[in-house]
Design a protein around this motif. Sequence first.
Motif, PDB file in Angstrom:
ATOM      1  N   UNK A 169       0.842  -1.029  -0.087  1.00 27.57           N
ATOM      2  CA  UNK A 169      -0.013   0.223   0.005  1.00 27.57           C
ATOM      3  C   UNK A 169       0.875   1.447  -0.030  1.00 27.57           C
ATOM      4  N   UNK A 170       1.284   1.868  -1.317  1.00 27.34           N
ATOM      5  CA  UNK A 170       2.017   2.928  -1.362  1.00 27.34           C
ATOM      6  C   UNK A 170       1.487   3.447  -2.707  1.00 27.34           C
ATOM      7  N   UNK A 171       0.928   4.846  -2.636  1.00 28.53           N
ATOM      8  CA  UNK A 171       0.632   5.508  -4.019  1.00 28.53           C
ATOM      9  C   UNK A 171       1.581   5.499  -4.956  1.00 28.53           C
ATOM     10  N   UNK A 172       2.806   5.521  -4.580  1.00 31.02           N
ATOM     11  CA  UNK A 172       4.073   5.738  -5.583  1.00 31.02           C
ATOM     12  C   UNK A 172       4.195   4.381  -6.298  1.00 31.02           C
ATOM     13  N   UNK A 173       4.039   3.245  -5.791  1.00 25.46           N
ATOM     14  CA  UNK A 173       3.925   2.006  -6.385  1.00 25.46           C
ATOM     15  C   UNK A 173       3.031   1.942  -7.379  1.00 25.46           C
ATOM     16  N   UNK A 174       1.759   2.265  -7.106  1.00 23.28           N
ATOM     17  CA  UNK A 174       1.063   2.153  -8.004  1.00 23.28           C
ATOM     18  C   UNK A 174       1.187   2.971  -9.251  1.00 23.28           C
ATOM     19  N   UNK A 175       1.578   4.343  -8.855  1.00 20.18           N
ATOM     20  CA  UNK A 175       2.036   5.186  -9.911  1.00 20.18           C
ATOM     21  C   UNK A 175       3.112   4.698 -10.831  1.00 20.18           C
ATOM     22  N   UNK A 176       4.100   4.065 -10.453  1.00 22.60           N
ATOM     23  CA  UNK A 176       5.180   3.234 -10.850  1.00 22.60           C
ATOM     24  C   UNK A 176       4.610   2.331 -12.158  1.00 22.60           C
ATOM     25  N   UNK A 177       3.637   1.532 -11.749  1.00 26.57           N
ATOM     26  CA  UNK A 177       3.176   0.442 -12.667  1.00 26.57           C
ATOM     27  C   UNK A 177       2.149   1.374 -13.778  1.00 26.57           C
ATOM     28  N   UNK A 178       1.527   2.250 -13.166  1.00 26.59           N
ATOM     29  CA  UNK A 178       0.667   2.871 -14.083  1.00 26.59           C
ATOM     30  C   UNK A 178       1.475   3.808 -15.294  1.00 26.59           C
ATOM     31  N   UNK A 179       2.842   4.193 -14.857  1.00 27.49           N
ATOM     32  CA  UNK A 179       3.520   4.576 -15.747  1.00 27.49           C
ATOM     33  C   UNK A 179       4.280   3.573 -16.874  1.00 27.49           C
ATOM     34  N   UNK A 180       4.112   2.464 -16.661  1.00 30.92           N
ATOM     35  CA  UNK A 180       4.628   1.253 -17.307  1.00 30.92           C
ATOM     36  C   UNK A 180       3.313   0.859 -18.229  1.00 30.92           C
ATOM     37  N   UNK A 181       2.127   1.294 -17.855  1.00 32.49           N
ATOM     38  CA  UNK A 181       0.947   0.900 -18.826  1.00 32.49           C
ATOM     39  C   UNK A 181       0.447  -0.455 -18.123  1.00 32.49           C
ATOM     40  N   UNK A 182       0.872  -0.551 -16.829  1.00 34.52           N
ATOM     41  CA  UNK A 182       0.241  -1.966 -16.118  1.00 34.52           C
ATOM     42  C   UNK A 182      -0.596  -1.529 -14.970  1.00 34.52           C
ATOM     43  N   UNK A 183      -1.343  -2.563 -14.814  1.00 33.22           N
ATOM     44  CA  UNK A 183      -2.211  -2.292 -13.410  1.00 33.22           C
ATOM     45  C   UNK A 183      -1.609  -2.803 -12.264  1.00 33.22           C
ATOM     46  N   UNK A 184      -2.243  -2.255 -11.074  1.00 35.06           N
ATOM     47  CA  UNK A 184      -1.681  -2.842  -9.698  1.00 35.06           C
ATOM     48  C   UNK A 184      -2.951  -3.182  -8.729  1.00 35.06           C
ATOM     49  N   UNK A 185      -2.814  -3.674  -7.687  1.00 38.53           N
ATOM     50  CA  UNK A 185      -3.729  -3.737  -6.799  1.00 38.53           C
ATOM     51  C   UNK A 185      -2.938  -4.125  -5.522  1.00 38.53           C
TER      52      UNK A 185
END
Length: 325
Positions: A169-185
């Motif tokens: 649970x860290x916003x930055x980790x979710x943004x890391x995958x968003x930038x790579x066009x991947x989803x995260x949960x």
Amino acid sequence: MLSACEKNAYPEDHEQLSEEERIVIRFSHVVGEDTPKGLAARKFAELVKERTNGYVEIQVFPNSFLYKDGEEISALLNGDVQMIAPSTSKVTSLVPEWQVFDLPFAFESFEEVQEYVKGPAGEVLFKKLEQEGMFPLAFWDNGFKQMTNNHSPLHMPADFSGLNFRIMASDLLSEQFELLDADSQVETFDQVFPVLDKEQLNAQENTFSNIVNKNIHSVQDYMTISNHGYLGYLVLINNEFWKNLPDDIQIIMLDTLREVTEWNMKFASEINEENYEELQACRCLEIHELTDTEKKQWEDAFIPLYERFEERYGASYIEYLPKYQ
Ligand code: LMR
């Protein structure tokens, strides 16, 4: 004088004391016992018991047995447990500035992490934890995270498209995958194996020791050795509880932690090395080591994360990273 008085405040024959008369510290964590955190917690408990003749008993509850991620911080603040050791990512809901540790390629080595933690930015970050009611006793290592998935090899940023990652649970980790066009949960650590096994998600990032200890490699087909993210732990104790401990007990605990922390640093790199060899030997997943050219592409893709962090929390946390010093 004060400490001499306090020294006599509790009986010497500690073996005869009931649980109510001893100091009992419940220490909850989420990983297996045979991991850098699991073994350090046990070693700490054994040494403190020995050095206080049994007066201080640290009861260690591993494997999310008492509380899962997301529950353990409230349990600490409510006094249901007295100690926890969450990864830095997991305190970011209370102190978002700790997301500096989630920035990809922020650190190249354990030594760089230590330099940062002991420097002025680290000092301010630790103070923020105390302001939230959690006294930081130590910083423990695990290691660097690698990417695994069961879809395809990951070499370039474009390869991440279509993957769905389990994240802490860290916003930055979710943004890391968003930038790579991947989803995260976000999933708690105890759920990593089940969600990958049931193919509800198809990828994750973690250290060699967590991958091997939770058998994650048995449900993933590809691993990229990227060392893109660092995983370390904050050893935290409830502030009020800490302030009320006698001085001599605080001193024994801090001194023991210093020793255990040094041991943890050495052991963490050894066990991760050993677990990497195990993963190579098992031939159960295809392993790719990120090349320098590929790494440069990943770093470029992650530049917006550094910019966003700076906009939100100021430039100093980033400027003090050893790679910019
Ligand atoms: C994770 O949730 O992947 C890690 O934080 C677990 C841990 O504590 O090492």
